[in-house]
Design an enzyme around this catalytic site. Structure first.
Site, mmCIF file in Angstrom:
data_model
loop_
_atom_site.group_PDB
_atom_site.id
_atom_site.type_symbol
_atom_site.label_atom_id
_atom_site.label_comp_id
_atom_site.label_asym_id
_atom_site.label_seq_id
_atom_site.Cartn_x
_atom_site.Cartn_y
_atom_site.Cartn_z
ATOM 1 N N LYS A 71 0.822 -1.219 0.000
ATOM 2 C CA LYS A 71 0.000 0.000 0.000
ATOM 3 C C LYS A 71 0.857 1.270 0.000
ATOM 4 C CE LYS A 71 -2.593 -0.001 3.537
ATOM 5 N NZ LYS A 71 -1.686 0.753 4.426
ATOM 6 N N THR A 73 4.027 1.508 -0.824
ATOM 7 C CA THR A 73 4.781 1.501 -2.082
ATOM 8 C C THR A 73 3.923 2.058 -3.211
ATOM 9 O OG1 THR A 73 6.041 -0.422 -1.351
ATOM 10 C CG2 THR A 73 6.023 0.016 -3.712
ATOM 11 N N ARG A 94 2.197 8.351 7.022
ATOM 12 C CA ARG A 94 2.458 8.153 8.444
ATOM 13 C C ARG A 94 3.931 7.830 8.674
ATOM 14 N NH1 ARG A 94 -0.895 3.312 10.103
ATOM 15 N NH2 ARG A 94 -0.210 2.671 8.033
ATOM 16 N N LYS A 105 6.735 -6.711 10.627
ATOM 17 C CA LYS A 105 6.173 -5.977 9.493
ATOM 18 C C LYS A 105 7.238 -5.222 8.707
ATOM 19 C CE LYS A 105 2.609 -2.486 8.476
ATOM 20 N NZ LYS A 105 3.489 -1.382 8.049
ATOM 21 N N ALA A 273 -3.828 1.311 12.532
ATOM 22 C CA ALA A 273 -5.262 1.260 12.220
ATOM 23 C C ALA A 273 -5.972 0.093 12.890
ATOM 24 C CB ALA A 273 -5.474 1.189 10.714
ATOM 25 N N PHE A 301 -3.438 -0.630 7.155
ATOM 26 C CA PHE A 301 -4.026 -1.960 6.964
ATOM 27 C C PHE A 301 -5.108 -1.941 5.890
ATOM 28 C CE2 PHE A 301 -2.305 -2.456 11.384
ATOM 29 C CZ PHE A 301 -1.293 -3.326 11.025
ATOM 30 N N PHE A 381 3.457 -8.853 -9.939
ATOM 31 C CA PHE A 381 4.512 -9.807 -9.598
ATOM 32 C C PHE A 381 4.859 -10.612 -10.849
ATOM 33 C CE2 PHE A 381 3.194 -8.689 -5.424
ATOM 34 C CZ PHE A 381 4.197 -9.055 -4.549
ATOM 35 N N TRP A 409 7.075 -0.848 -7.884
ATOM 36 C CA TRP A 409 8.194 -1.419 -7.121
ATOM 37 C C TRP A 409 9.416 -1.574 -8.031
ATOM 38 C CZ3 TRP A 409 11.636 -5.390 -7.094
ATOM 39 C CH2 TRP A 409 12.295 -5.650 -5.883
#
Length: 556
Positions: A71, A73, A94, A105, A273, A301, A381, A409
């Site tokens: 998210k 990224t 954030r 994480k 969150a 999240f 991907f 990415w």
């Protein structure tokens, strides 16, 4: 293949003064933290005001899985792509918490070629905001215990103390503790607790406060305990507000850094969150909306947590009106929701995709209930197949959503141009009719029930006796008009993290409720959610090190 930290360390950053200049920020309106970080001064805030001019785009996601969604990224890559297409764009993100950085994480600087930099600084201490919040939180705790020790003039009932200490680290051993052991001079013996800093009410207050005046008023309203008569005792009654505000004087100012492609990023505040309201500061978002044509922000999240709180708490309180929502998913994550083990996610499996895409479907429906147009994007991907892409594209378009692949990415802003074009088309041609999902005047129970049934898909809500009693007390005190902040597992739409996809036939279990009177919302604890996380069996800290030349390795 280069790691995230290698890419970040090889980046050629501009001096933060150059980044600021592109948005009309003068050097006098910056407080420099070296060459690549700066805080924005109160003078800039006073100059630009808080009436937003730009378009606001929220990036959210499906429920997180071990397969990864990306998210942050996506947010960064989208902002860079919009900049490449000629739009004056700024990020509002954030700050990372140290707990996840050393836990499971990882950091929150994005990934690959869609990152904000300096990445190590951001993930480790940054400008000290979280330390200031921790100190202010624990100062209030110390003043509370000292008041009791020194005669307890406010008649605080030590069995009804609500305020908890905090630290910005995952440490399950501190969840439940006893303080005051030892001699008489060592304090009053009582049970106490720790939460992680991002769950502190002071974090929420900092992220919702408009200015120092508003900050101090909110700090004063914090309910720390009840007295023997059952009446609330506040931070203002403990004379704690001035000292706490002094510790937060600089932390309230947003931080400016840059992406790998030099798009400006205001990174400020960081409530989780799943246990807090999950959004960066109102002040950062509103400042960005005055400085840029398009602002890309994110909420923590999945959309059932972060986006719900962004739309029902932050936007309601700050008068923000989002213009579009980008919903992030991956083929791999959808197949995981369809029952495919993580080890088999690289194999095409349309049947599993059909089973798992119901999670995405529910999040689309939820955002549409707020009247905001949705753009769905898939993080690409190498293992994804064209058949899987086409199935998801058709699924989204049948539900009135724009759809685009994202390759940020691997390619940075260039890989996000298709998504950026869809977002711009949405901003120009689809009007947002944003509205919260419940009104202020609705009862607390009805608000909880609305979120549980409309957003989570539950059949209803069940309350533990303690939660029933707490909710009734909160309404009696006059806080019934506040929004609810649901603390729930991020891994499922339900309060059971093992129920993937789009679970049905479940009831949300509420075990406790308390009011964050300074922040302005009522926290509802569901299921087994914890406000102090623990470390995994093999924490990320195992792989983090510093070389002799001072270069950090192992951060991700």
């Amino acid at each position: 293949m280069k790691t995230d930290i290698q890419i970040a360390q090889e980046a050629e950053m501009k001096h933060v003064k150059e980044v600021a200049e592109a948005y009309g920020i003068s050097e006098e309106e910056l407080e420099l933290y070296g060459k690549y970080k700066a805080k924005l001064t109160d003078e800039l805030w006073d100059r630009v005001g808080d009436n937003p001019d730009g378009k606001l785009v929220l990036v959210t996601a499906i429920n997180p899985t071990p397969a990864g969604e990306g998210k942050t990224t996506t947010s960064i890559g989208l902002a860079d792509a919009l900049s490449r297409l000629g739009k004056k764009t700024m990020l509002a993100l954030r700050e990372p918490s140290l707990g996840p950085c050393f836990g499971i994480k990882g950091g929150a600087a994005g990934g690959g070629y869609a990152q904000v930099v300096p990445m190590e600084d951001l993930n480790l201490h940054f400008t000290g905001d979280f330390h200031a919040i921790t100190s202010a939180n624990n100062l209030l705790a110390a003043l509370l215990d000292n008041h009791i020790q020194q005669g307890n003039a406010l008649q605080i009932d030590t069995r009804q103390i609500l305020w908890k200490r905090c630290m910005d680290m995952n440490d399950r051993a501190l969840r439940n503790i006893v303080v005051g052991l030892g001699a008489k001079a060592d304090g009053v013996v009582r049970e106490d607790h720790f939460v992680i800093t991002v769950a502190s009410e002071i974090m929420a207050i900092l992220c919702l406060a408009r200015d120092m005046k508003d900050l101090k008023e909110r700090l004063g309203r914090i309910i720390v305990a009840y007295n023997y008569g059952g009446e609330p005792v506040t931070a203002a009654q403990l004379n704690a507000v001035g000292a706490m505000a002094a510790l937060l004087k600089d932390a309230i100012k947003p931080n400016l850094i840059q992406t790998l492609e030099h798009t400006g990023a205001l990174v400020h505040g960081g409530p989780f969150a799943n246990i807090a309201h999950g959004c960066n500061s109102v002040r950062a978002t509103k400042t960005a909306l005055k400085l840029a044509d398009v602002v890309v922000t994110e909420a923590g999240f999945g959309a059932d947590l972060g986006a719900e709180k962004f739309l029902d708490i932050k936007c309601r309180m700050a008068g923000l009106r989002p213009d579009a929502v980008v919903l992030v998913a991956t083929v791999r994550a959808l197949k995981y929701n369809g029952g495919v083990p993580k080890a088999e996610l690289n194999t095409e499996n349309l049947e599993a995709l059909k089973r798992g895409i119901v999670n995405l479907e529910k999040h689309i429906e939820n955002i549409q209930k707020y009247g905001v147009p949705v753009v769905v994007t898939l993080n690409s991907f190498l293992s994804d197949t064209q058949a899987e892409y086409e199935f998801i594209r058709k699924f989204c378009e049948e539900r009135g959503c724009e759809f685009a692949l994202s390759e940020v990415w691997a390619k940075g802003g260039e890989g996000g141009e298709a998504l950026a074009e869809k977002v711009l088309d949405t901003l120009e041609n689809k009007a947002s009719d944003y509205r919260p999902i419940y009104p202020d005047e609705m009862s607390l129970k009805d608000k909880v029930n609305t979120v549980a049934t409309e957003i989570y898909g539950a059949d209803g809500v069940s309350y533990a006796p303690a939660a029933e009693k707490a909710m009734a007390r909160i309404e009696e005190m006059g806080f019934g008009n506040m929004p609810v902040c649901m603390a729930k597992t991020q891994y499922s739409l339900s309060d059971d993290q093992n129920k993937l996809g789009r679970p049905t036939g479940f009831t949300i279990q509420v075990r406790d409720v308390y009011v964050s009177a300074g922040a302005g919302f009522v926290v509802v604890l569901t299921g087994a959610i914890m406000t102090m996380p623990g470390l995994p069996k093999k924490p990320a800290a195992d792989g983090i090190d510093v070389k002799e030349d001072g270069k950090i390795t192992g951060l991700f």
